[in-house]
Design an enzyme around this catalytic site. Structure first.
Site, PDB file in Angstrom:
ATOM      1  N   ASN A   1     -16.012   4.387   0.361  1.00  0.00           N
ATOM      2  CA  ASN A   1     -16.403   3.472   2.544  1.00  0.00           C
ATOM      3  C   ASN A   1     -15.242   4.857   3.403  1.00  0.00           C
ATOM      4  O   ASN A   1     -14.218   4.243   3.468  1.00  0.00           O
ATOM      5  CB  ASN A   1     -16.167   2.229   2.357  1.00  0.00           C
TER       6      ASN A   1
ATOM      7  N   GLU B   1     -10.420   9.318  -3.972  1.00  0.00           N
ATOM      8  CA  GLU B   1     -11.689   8.524  -2.663  1.00  0.00           C
ATOM      9  C   GLU B   1     -10.826   9.576  -1.350  1.00  0.00           C
ATOM     10  O   GLU B   1     -12.288   9.500  -0.951  1.00  0.00           O
ATOM     11  CB  GLU B   1     -11.032   7.105  -2.465  1.00  0.00           C
TER      12      GLU B   1
END
Length: 871
Positions: free
Chosen positions: A286, A318
């Protein structure tokens, strides 16, 4: 259960007949901005939302298709041209397709869609999910791939990339976080309204919030040559976890700096938060609010090498996504492979630069071998697979995407040169910043920067077709002959399509090296002069292929195995085992190689064939053969463990290297659980007893998984009854994970049933529940009982899996090895595929793995038995 699955199938069939879009939404309506206003109290079973979507409508329409799943919409309206009209909202397919119907057509132009709705929290990591940790409730989000539609109505496709303005109203005693910085708060009765700045353009699957009484610790990532201003960085976790944040706060800035230097582009968002959840499996990129499983970013000072390695790789993966995936996003799920392949490759590259002593480069190669095992099955998929329907999306998140893709990227980086490849990446990010791009766009950028017209067609031979290349090598004093074909193990039926790859091949003989791009079925190279007799046909394990040699070629590599460079030794072990699994090399050769490799300095090279032997034990060895197997494992690995020393309380002795500590951690389960060395097991049980009695220093975290598993095997129900209250009261995420999986090592029928019931209770988080059941399913003593239990409780078990990983439940059936099991697994799983939202490919592959085991046992069982009889 079966009636439900049938109803879902019939609903999807009807949807197709009615023209309901089960893949891409129809063109003509495109969102331009979202405003999400959510009222979230994690202690309640439901929450509410108000969503506004600004959109462009290309032509007048009375119907708009969008996405929503499980939303109880109280009102839906559209405002266009100063006029507001009511709409009828309905969810028209179980995959989350929804439609808005209007009494009169909306005009072309700008429109604002508004929705008021309520829905329930999820228990597994999908959509907006919640969990109780200690005495407190928390909520987090996991949207990828198709679960944003569970939290708000919208256009849930990666190609729609817009700003999101988020407001969260939550109890005043808790905190709220989101993708963008918080701009202000205001009271609202017993609640507080949290307002967040508009985000940079994002697809729905990257929208994220968190709500709960979190511990939050912050740091500042200093400015550097690429990023001219400091960056705010925070770690967020459930109450009481602040002491475990120090490693993440200290080490993450180093990884971010490595990535910024590689991309020559500053971190692209206003702030960086890491948020931990005990329910999340893995991590999710995210934008600005990266979600992690607790054990990935909450580390004790004595974190074992395996946890540090995982921290580095996943944080780098990530974080790399913040550029590759978030800053530049695929236009559709067909190209999601590039997101994950690139991030997996970059995660390994950056984390290895961060801590080369942790053996991350070797781990990358080991993962490529795992992908080859899947890719060698007859029913497979290419890295780049066309996706037409929602139920195909979850199959794109597998080892082919992540691991084959990463090795392919790595291979072609070497092919065009690291600096040329890097320039192509930088060009791509610059061209498509805050936009969408296809894989073809990426290929064009790299090809342009590299100035190499052969790159794209060569790369496509790996991305656009299934299968693992096999290079059969004939090594003579006069020449080296290479012949490429598809690698096919025994028991696998492949299609008859001819395959031809463009394979970057590098061979070595000691210090001597030769390289070629193999684009034809065969090729002949001059003899390679080197400092050793052994020819390594995949130098440094850099290529995504396996190789086959004649007996003399294997014998020369076996002689060199103790001193082969680590990645060479790993590639040798993998290809030899593959040759055995294909019916060429014999088991005696495999055993000689295992003995030679057991002394190799590289940790993964030393244990690779031992782990393959464990696979035989878990699937096809008879009870009468197990004692000989254990003697073999003792012969292979106990001397090495004895040489480096083992003290249950000491993971790394003073002055010892991380490499030696990691080797000890990898050797211990082979010696304690497979060889069942009585002295080592006694040491571990004594240390576990002290641990449960309140002395955590008695057993180092690096050894807890093995120690707890031994104690479960030896102590049975009595030990489990002592372990259980310690487990459920513990706030240590690593201990909870280790203890949960150790429960699955139980071996007597009555206690297996007891552990199954414990797993399904409320004392474990959903992710821990799947850990117990996965461990039971991998345990031959518990496999049948667990398969029966999971089949009976299928829906409840599935809900414990993260949405993107639900097809992983099919892996519970992988360990079977009789012809009847193929039909049994089909009968058990097929009726439940609709509940999973996909999984047909995974079911077919599981059946193939069973058939592969059956064929290997039939062809090589007597040979294996003969070798075992000598020990």
């Amino acid at each position: 259960m079966r009636l439900f699955a049938l109803s879902v199938l019939l609903a999807s069939t009807a949807a197709l007949a009615e023209g309901i879009p089960l893949g891409k939404l129809p063109a003509g309506v495109a969102p331009t901005a979202y405003r999400l206003d959510l009222t979230v109290d994690p202690a309640q079973p439901t929450y509410s939302g108000h969503t506004e979507i600004d959109a462009d409508v290309a032509a007048p329409t009375s119907r708009i298709y969008l996405h929503g799943l499980g939303l109880k919409v109280a009102s839906a309206t559209a405002t266009a041209g100063g006029r507001t009209v009511a709409a009828r909202y309905s969810e028209v397919d179980p995959s989350g397709v929804a439609q808005l119907d209007f009494a009169a057509p909306l005009p072309a132009g700008k429109v604002t869609l508004k929705f008021d709705y309520t829905t329930g929290f999820r228990t597994g990591a999908e959509g907006l999910f919640r969990a109780k940790v200690g005495e407190d409730w928390y909520a987090w989000t996991q949207m990828e791939p198709l679960d944003a539609r569970r939290m708000f109505p919208g256009f849930d496709e990666p190609g729609f990339k817009t700003p999101f303005t988020v407001t969260v109203t939550a109890p005043s005693a808790v905190k709220a976080v989101a993708n963008a910085p918080e701009t202000g708060t205001s009271p609202k009765g017993a609640m507080t309204v949290h307002r967040f700045a508009p985000t940079k353009p994002l697809p729905t699957y990257l929208v994220a919030i968190g709500v709960g009484p979190f511990d939050i610790a912050g740091a500042t990532i200093p400015a550097n040559a690429v990023r001219k201003t400091p960056l705010d960085f925070r770690v967020i976790a459930t109450k009481g976890q602040a002491p475990r944040m120090a490693t993440t706060l200290t080490e993450t800035p180093k990884i971010i700096a490595i990535l910024e230097d590689y991309f020559q582009s500053p971190y692209p968002y206003e702030k960086l938060d890491f948020i931990a959840s005990p329910v999340q499996g893995g991590a999710m990129e995210n934008a600005g609010l990266i979600l992690y499983q607790d054990t990935l970013i909450l580390l004790d000072p004595a974190a074992p090498p395996s946890q540090l390695r995982r921290f580095g790789v996943v944080v780098a993966h990530e974080s790399a996504h913040q550029w590759f995936g978030d800053l530049v996003t695929p236009t559709w799920w067909t190209d999601i492979w590039l997101n994950e392949s690139f991030a997996e490759w970059m995660g390994n590259k950056a984390s290895n630069r961060w801590r080369p002593d942790l053996g991350i480069a070797a781990g990358e190669l080991d993962e490529a071998f795992s992908a080859m095992n899947t890719d060698s099955l007859g029913r497979g998929r290419p890295i780049r697979q066309t996706i037409d329907r929602n139920d195909q999306v979850i199959s794109a998140f597998d080892s082919i995407t992540y691991l084959k893709g990463a090795q392919t990227v790595s291979m072609f980086e070497a092919f065009v040169g690291p600096e040329n490849f890097r320039k192509g990446v930088q060009l791509h990010l610059d061209r498509y910043a805050y936009k969408n791009a296809t894989a073809e766009d990426f290929f064009a950028s790299v090809g342009e920067a590299a100035g190499n017209p052969d790159l794209v067609p060569a790369l496509r031979t790996f991305t656009d077709q299934t299968g693992v290349p096999l290079i059969t090598v004939a090594d003579t004093p006069k020449a080296i002959t290479l012949a490429q074909s598809r690698y096919v193990p025994l028991g696998v039926a492949t299609d008859k399509m001819a395959r031809l790859w463009s394979i970057p091949v590098t061979l070595s003989r000691g210090e001597g090296r030769a390289a070629t791009l193999l684009t034809t079925p065969t090729a002949t190279l001059p003899p390679l002069i080197g400092t050793t007799p052994a020819l390594m046909p995949n130098a440094d394990g850099a290529g995504y292929y396996r190789f086959s040699l004649d007996q003399a070629g294997w014998d020369r590599l076996i002689a060199a195995a103790p001193t082969l460079p680590g990645r060479d030794a790993m590639a040798f072990a993998d290809s030899l085992w593959a040759d055995f699994a294909a019916g060429r090399a014999d088991f005696a050769t495999v055993m000689r190689a295992a003995e030679a490799l057991a002394g190799n300095p590289e940790r993964l090279a030393a244990v690779l064939l031992g782990n393959k032997l464990y696979g035989l034990r878990a699937t096809m060895l008879t009870p009468a053969e197990i004692p000989a197997y254990r003697r073999i494992m003792a012969r292979l690995y106990t001397p090495r463990l004895t040489t480096i020393g083992f003290d249950p309380a000491v993971a790394m002795a003073p002055g010892e290297s991380a490499e030696t500590a990691a080797l000890r951690e990898s050797l211990l389960p082979l010696v304690a659980l497979e060889a069942r060395d009585p002295a080592v097991r006694k040491q571990l049980v004594t240390a576990v007893d002290a641990l449960l009695a309140g002395n955590p220093a008695a057993l180092a975290p690096a050894f807890r998984s093995t120690g707890l598993a031994v104690a479960v095997q030896d102590g049975g129900r009595g030990f489990i009854d002592r372990l259980w209250p310690v487990l459920v009261k513990s706030a240590d995420p690593l201990f909870r994970t280790q203890a949960s999986r150790a429960l699955g090592r139980v071996e007597d029928a009555a206690t297996i049933a007891h552990v199954q019931q414990l797993a399904m209770g409320d004392d474990l988080q959903s992710l821990e529940r799947t850990g117990v059941l996965s461990s039971l399913a991998a345990n031959p003593a518990a496999r049948d009982a667990t398969v029966a239990f999971v089949s009976k409780n299928f829906t409840r078990v599935v809900e414990s899996f993260p949405g993107f990983a639900r097809a992983g439940i099919i892996g519970f059936y992988n360990g079977y090895c009789t012809p009847a099991d193929v039909d049994r697994v089909e009968a058990l799983v097929r009726p439940n595929l609709a509940i999973l939202g996909g999984g047909d490919l995974e079911l077919s592959q599981t059946k193939e793995r069973i058939g592969q085991c059956v064929a290997l046992k039939a062809a090589r069982g007597s040979q294996i038995a003969a070798v075992l009889a000598k020990y």
